[in-house]
Design a protein around this motif. Structure first.
Motif, PDB file in Angstrom:
ATOM      1  N   VAL A   7       0.820  -1.206   0.000  1.00  0.00           N
ATOM      2  CA  VAL A   7       0.000   0.000   0.000  1.00  0.00           C
ATOM      3  C   VAL A   7       0.860   1.264   0.000  1.00  0.00           C
ATOM      4  CG1 VAL A   7      -1.669   1.344   1.336  1.00  0.00           C
ATOM      5  CG2 VAL A   7      -1.963  -1.134   1.091  1.00  0.00           C
ATOM      6  N   LEU A   8       1.966   1.231   0.752  1.00  0.00           N
ATOM      7  CA  LEU A   8       2.822   2.416   0.844  1.00  0.00           C
ATOM      8  C   LEU A   8       3.854   2.491  -0.280  1.00  0.00           C
ATOM      9  CD1 LEU A   8       3.420   2.361   4.705  1.00  0.00           C
ATOM     10  CD2 LEU A   8       1.899   3.890   3.445  1.00  0.00           C
ATOM     11  N   GLY A   9       3.907   1.462  -1.109  1.00  0.00           N
ATOM     12  CA  GLY A   9       4.832   1.474  -2.233  1.00  0.00           C
ATOM     13  C   GLY A   9       6.288   1.404  -1.812  1.00  0.00           C
ATOM     14  N   LEU A  10       6.581   0.633  -0.770  1.00  0.00           N
ATOM     15  CA  LEU A  10       7.953   0.521  -0.272  1.00  0.00           C
ATOM     16  C   LEU A  10       8.709  -0.542  -1.059  1.00  0.00           C
ATOM     17  CD1 LEU A  10       7.158   0.563   3.551  1.00  0.00           C
ATOM     18  CD2 LEU A  10       7.742   2.507   2.089  1.00  0.00           C
ATOM     19  N   ALA A  11       9.913  -0.226  -1.466  1.00  0.00           N
ATOM     20  CA  ALA A  11      10.715  -1.188  -2.223  1.00  0.00           C
ATOM     21  C   ALA A  11      11.067  -2.396  -1.373  1.00  0.00           C
ATOM     22  CB  ALA A  11      11.984  -0.509  -2.747  1.00  0.00           C
ATOM     23  N   ASP A  12      11.383  -2.152  -0.117  1.00  0.00           N
ATOM     24  CA  ASP A  12      11.680  -3.254   0.798  1.00  0.00           C
ATOM     25  C   ASP A  12      11.449  -2.791   2.237  1.00  0.00           C
ATOM     26  OD1 ASP A  12      13.975  -1.735   1.571  1.00  0.00           O
ATOM     27  OD2 ASP A  12      15.132  -2.640  -0.041  1.00  0.00           O
ATOM     28  N   VAL A  13      11.460  -3.731   3.140  1.00  0.00           N
ATOM     29  CA  VAL A  13      11.326  -3.449   4.572  1.00  0.00           C
ATOM     30  C   VAL A  13      12.378  -4.283   5.291  1.00  0.00           C
ATOM     31  CG1 VAL A  13       8.878  -2.840   4.540  1.00  0.00           C
ATOM     32  CG2 VAL A  13       9.548  -5.234   4.753  1.00  0.00           C
ATOM     33  N   PRO A  14      12.806  -3.873   6.493  1.00  0.00           N
ATOM     34  CA  PRO A  14      13.904  -4.579   7.173  1.00  0.00           C
ATOM     35  C   PRO A  14      13.596  -6.032   7.528  1.00  0.00           C
ATOM     36  CG  PRO A  14      13.588  -2.400   8.120  1.00  0.00           C
ATOM     37  CD  PRO A  14      12.441  -2.638   7.203  1.00  0.00           C
ATOM     38  N   MET A  15      12.348  -6.324   7.906  1.00  0.00           N
ATOM     39  CA  MET A  15      11.975  -7.678   8.318  1.00  0.00           C
ATOM     40  C   MET A  15      10.754  -8.124   7.512  1.00  0.00           C
ATOM     41  SD  MET A  15      12.604  -7.505  12.478  1.00  0.00           S
ATOM     42  CE  MET A  15      12.148  -9.228  12.719  1.00  0.00           C
ATOM     43  N   PRO A  16      10.951  -8.516   6.257  1.00  0.00           N
ATOM     44  CA  PRO A  16       9.819  -8.809   5.377  1.00  0.00           C
ATOM     45  C   PRO A  16       8.980 -10.006   5.806  1.00  0.00           C
ATOM     46  CG  PRO A  16      11.890  -9.476   4.358  1.00  0.00           C
ATOM     47  CD  PRO A  16      12.245  -8.679   5.575  1.00  0.00           C
ATOM     48  N   ASN A  17       9.516 -10.883   6.648  1.00  0.00           N
ATOM     49  CA  ASN A  17       8.755 -12.045   7.088  1.00  0.00           C
ATOM     50  C   ASN A  17       7.906 -11.782   8.328  1.00  0.00           C
ATOM     51  OD1 ASN A  17       9.612 -13.789   5.026  1.00  0.00           O
ATOM     52  ND2 ASN A  17      11.509 -14.242   6.113  1.00  0.00           N
ATOM     53  N   GLY A  18       7.818 -10.512   8.713  1.00  0.00           N
ATOM     54  CA  GLY A  18       6.911 -10.171   9.797  1.00  0.00           C
ATOM     55  C   GLY A  18       7.540  -9.367  10.908  1.00  0.00           C
ATOM     56  N   ALA A  19       6.931  -8.231  11.231  1.00  0.00           N
ATOM     57  CA  ALA A  19       7.383  -7.360  12.315  1.00  0.00           C
ATOM     58  C   ALA A  19       6.178  -6.585  12.825  1.00  0.00           C
ATOM     59  CB  ALA A  19       8.460  -6.402  11.821  1.00  0.00           C
ATOM     60  N   PRO A  20       6.186  -6.187  14.096  1.00  0.00           N
ATOM     61  CA  PRO A  20       5.036  -5.464  14.642  1.00  0.00           C
ATOM     62  C   PRO A  20       4.987  -3.993  14.239  1.00  0.00           C
ATOM     63  CG  PRO A  20       6.697  -5.731  16.321  1.00  0.00           C
ATOM     64  CD  PRO A  20       7.177  -6.492  15.128  1.00  0.00           C
ATOM     65  N   HIS A  21       6.098  -3.439  13.759  1.00  0.00           N
ATOM     66  CA  HIS A  21       6.095  -2.041  13.338  1.00  0.00           C
ATOM     67  C   HIS A  21       7.081  -1.836  12.197  1.00  0.00           C
ATOM     68  CE1 HIS A  21       9.226  -2.192  16.557  1.00  0.00           C
ATOM     69  NE2 HIS A  21       9.910  -1.504  15.666  1.00  0.00           N
ATOM     70  N   ILE A  22       6.860  -0.774  11.440  1.00  0.00           N
ATOM     71  CA  ILE A  22       7.810  -0.350  10.411  1.00  0.00           C
ATOM     72  C   ILE A  22       8.057   1.148  10.582  1.00  0.00           C
ATOM     73  CG2 ILE A  22       7.150  -2.141   8.759  1.00  0.00           C
ATOM     74  CD1 ILE A  22       5.578   0.011   7.232  1.00  0.00           C
ATOM     75  N   TRP A  23       9.124   1.611   9.968  1.00  0.00           N
ATOM     76  CA  TRP A  23       9.562   2.996  10.106  1.00  0.00           C
ATOM     77  C   TRP A  23       9.544   3.658   8.739  1.00  0.00           C
ATOM     78  CZ3 TRP A  23      10.606   6.630  13.597  1.00  0.00           C
ATOM     79  CH2 TRP A  23      11.530   7.652  13.321  1.00  0.00           C
ATOM     80  N   LEU A  24       8.983   4.855   8.667  1.00  0.00           N
ATOM     81  CA  LEU A  24       9.012   5.644   7.445  1.00  0.00           C
ATOM     82  C   LEU A  24       9.968   6.806   7.669  1.00  0.00           C
ATOM     83  CD1 LEU A  24       5.216   5.836   6.473  1.00  0.00           C
ATOM     84  CD2 LEU A  24       6.918   4.125   5.812  1.00  0.00           C
ATOM     85  N   PRO A  25      11.205   6.718   7.170  1.00  0.00           N
ATOM     86  CA  PRO A  25      12.175   7.787   7.413  1.00  0.00           C
ATOM     87  C   PRO A  25      11.907   9.015   6.550  1.00  0.00           C
ATOM     88  CG  PRO A  25      13.147   6.106   6.019  1.00  0.00           C
ATOM     89  CD  PRO A  25      11.783   5.601   6.407  1.00  0.00           C
ATOM     90  N   MET A  26      12.026  10.181   7.145  1.00  0.00           N
ATOM     91  CA  MET A  26      11.894  11.448   6.418  1.00  0.00           C
ATOM     92  C   MET A  26      12.432  12.550   7.311  1.00  0.00           C
ATOM     93  SD  MET A  26       7.726  11.911   6.706  1.00  0.00           S
ATOM     94  CE  MET A  26       7.460  10.231   6.144  1.00  0.00           C
ATOM     95  N   ALA A  27      12.588  13.732   6.765  1.00  0.00           N
ATOM     96  CA  ALA A  27      13.064  14.861   7.558  1.00  0.00           C
ATOM     97  C   ALA A  27      12.151  15.061   8.767  1.00  0.00           C
ATOM     98  CB  ALA A  27      13.106  16.123   6.708  1.00  0.00           C
ATOM     99  N   THR A  28      12.730  15.455   9.885  1.00  0.00           N
ATOM    100  CA  THR A  28      11.968  15.571  11.130  1.00  0.00           C
ATOM    101  C   THR A  28      10.765  16.500  10.985  1.00  0.00           C
ATOM    102  OG1 THR A  28      13.923  15.107  12.479  1.00  0.00           O
ATOM    103  CG2 THR A  28      12.090  16.239  13.553  1.00  0.00           C
ATOM    104  N   ALA A  29      10.968  17.647  10.359  1.00  0.00           N
ATOM    105  CA  ALA A  29       9.863  18.598  10.200  1.00  0.00           C
ATOM    106  C   ALA A  29       8.744  17.982   9.364  1.00  0.00           C
ATOM    107  CB  ALA A  29      10.368  19.884   9.556  1.00  0.00           C
TER     108      ALA A  29
END
Length: 450
Positions: free
Chosen positions: A364-386
């Motif tokens: 849905v978010l169009g992410l190329a990959d995620v750190p734990m593709p086989n399952g994790a309780p949370h993911i992080w969307l990095p971007m500038a703090t502001a």
């Protein structure tokens, strides 16, 4: 109470297996309010007629809903609604990292009854032994051995949840160091514990494998830091898992620099690398932490701390001075759940559901990959703090709460971003709706994920 009858079910479009789409349709019907907690669902045959599918497909769908914790089957009686599924049009909170309700009402009731029957034999009229009684520590050690690592009951302390264990570990190290190293963002509870004890948190650079050893060495030399805090499995908030080679490198650096490691292994149920824990690699340097809040339920405040053996007595004395000990009732309920193997069922449900939800988020978010593709309780969307702060505000306006950067940030440009707790919504449809809102907001260049 709703009564069993033939119902009409419209299966959602999609390429997924038929039984998964049927499960989603039944879950949506429950969320609509047609069936509440404790209500009995129509028979498999009635559902098959209403959805125009084979009974075998219904059986697979109900089995899937049982694994999600939404329903429970009772032999000879039927299938009953178990979890309080929220309606899809309600506010969606992706801020709190809580597991699905994998312990049902019947399991809690049975565990509470068994726990109550044992309370009469608790020593000292109910005043607990600091760190837990012998029988309770044996039960917790057996749970750890079954799920993560071999532990001697005489080495561990039972705590009032993982947060209590973190505070105890940091408090024990406060006379050894005034600085604790961690990544540029960390668990908000660890930040709060450090601040409460007057400890200064210093950031260490990281990559997709965890802390970068060379930067850890630099930070230790520069600050005189003698302790680091790590969440090696599904780092909070970044979401990566540290492999064994990186762990061994960090242990070697810490040993050379007389530095202790606080290993927060609260997400160990989601491990994919099966790497040895820091505690297994260096028990004399490690304060190992785990608990039930992410792998079973946060309703029972039971955590565990395995400190270096030489420090256990001092920490037990601190527990006695602060709270005397953990609730015997909570600990006995946990023990009863272990004996019923509730943690095994919970593990299977959470891993399966996390794998599905991470894939949904990635798509849905169009992410190329995620750190734990086989399952994790949370993911992080990095971007500038502001940008992250603005995205969090805009999402809240549209009914979706996320973890903003100021809740987890230590320092540095890598601390900017938002955390999404994927397991918090009970209903898959609610999660997907929230993710679509976030995807729509992130199309704005100001919120671009980096």
């Amino acid at each position: 109470m709703a009564t069993p009858n033939t119902i009409q079910l419209s299966l959602p479009d999609g390429k997924g297996p038929l039984h998964e789409r049927l499960a989603d349709a039944v879950e949506k019907l429950i969320a609509s309010g047609r069936y509440g907690r404790g209500d009995r669902l129509p028979t498999h045959r009635d559902i098959a007629r209403g959805a125009n599918v084979a009974i075998g497909t219904v059986t697979k769908a109900i089995d899937l809903l049982e694994k999600r914790g939404v329903v429970r089957g009772e032999t000879g009686r039927g299938t009953f609604v178990n979890a309080p599924v929220k309606a899809d049009d309600e506010f969606v909170d992706l801020n709190f990292n809580v597991p699905l309700p994998v312990v049902d009402e019947g399991q809690f009731r049975a565990a509470a009854i068994l726990a109550s029957s044992r309370l009469g034999s608790v020593p000292n009229g109910g005043y607990p032994e600091p760190g837990g009684g012998r029988d309770q520590r044996v039960a917790v050690a057996a749970w750890l051995s079954d799920t993560r690592l071999q532990a001697d009951p005489d080495d561990l302390l039972i705590c009032i949840g993982g947060q209590h264990a973190i505070h105890l570990a940091m408090a024990d190290l406060a006379s050894h160091t005034k600085v604790v190293g961690t990544e540029s963002a960390a668990f908000s509870g660890a930040i709060a514990a450090a601040r409460n004890l007057g400890l200064e948190l210093h950031p260490v650079d990281h990559d997709q494998h965890g802390m970068i050893p060379s930067d850890l060495q630099r930070m230790l030399r520069k600050t005189g830091c003698k302790a680091i805090y790590l969440t090696p499995v599904c780092q909070n908030p970044f979401g990566f898992e540290m492999g064994e080679e990186r762990r061994r490198e960090i242990v070697e650096i810490c040993r050379r620099n007389d530095t202790y490691i606080i290993e927060d292994d609260i997400y160990s149920v989601y491990t994919q690398s099966k790497s040895a824990t820091f505690y297994e690699l260096a028990p004399d340097l490690v304060y190992y932490i785990n608990g039930l809040s992410k792998s079973l339920t946060p309703l029972i405040r039971v955590g565990v701390l395995l400190p270096p053996r030489s420090r256990r007595a001092a920490i037990a004395s601190r527990v006695r001075a602060e709270v005397w000990g953990t609730s015997p009732f909570d600990t006995e309920v946990a023990r009863a759940l272990f004996e019923a193997e509730a943690h095994t069922k919970a593990r299977d449900i959470l891993r399966s559901e996390a794998r599905h939800r991470v894939e949904v988020a990635r798509r849905v978010l169009g992410l190329a990959d995620v750190p734990m593709p086989n399952g994790a309780p949370h993911i992080w969307l990095p971007m500038a703090t502001a940008s992250a702060e603005k995205l969090a505000r805009r999402a809240l306006e549209r009914g979706v709460r996320v973890t903003p950067p100021d809740a987890t940030a230590i320092a540095g440009e890598k601390s900017g971003g938002v955390r999404l707790c994927l397991m918090a919504p009970h209903q898959r449809a609610s999660l997907e709706r929230a993710l679509r809102i976030l995807a729509d907001l992130s199309r704005n260049p100001a919120f671009e994920v980096v």
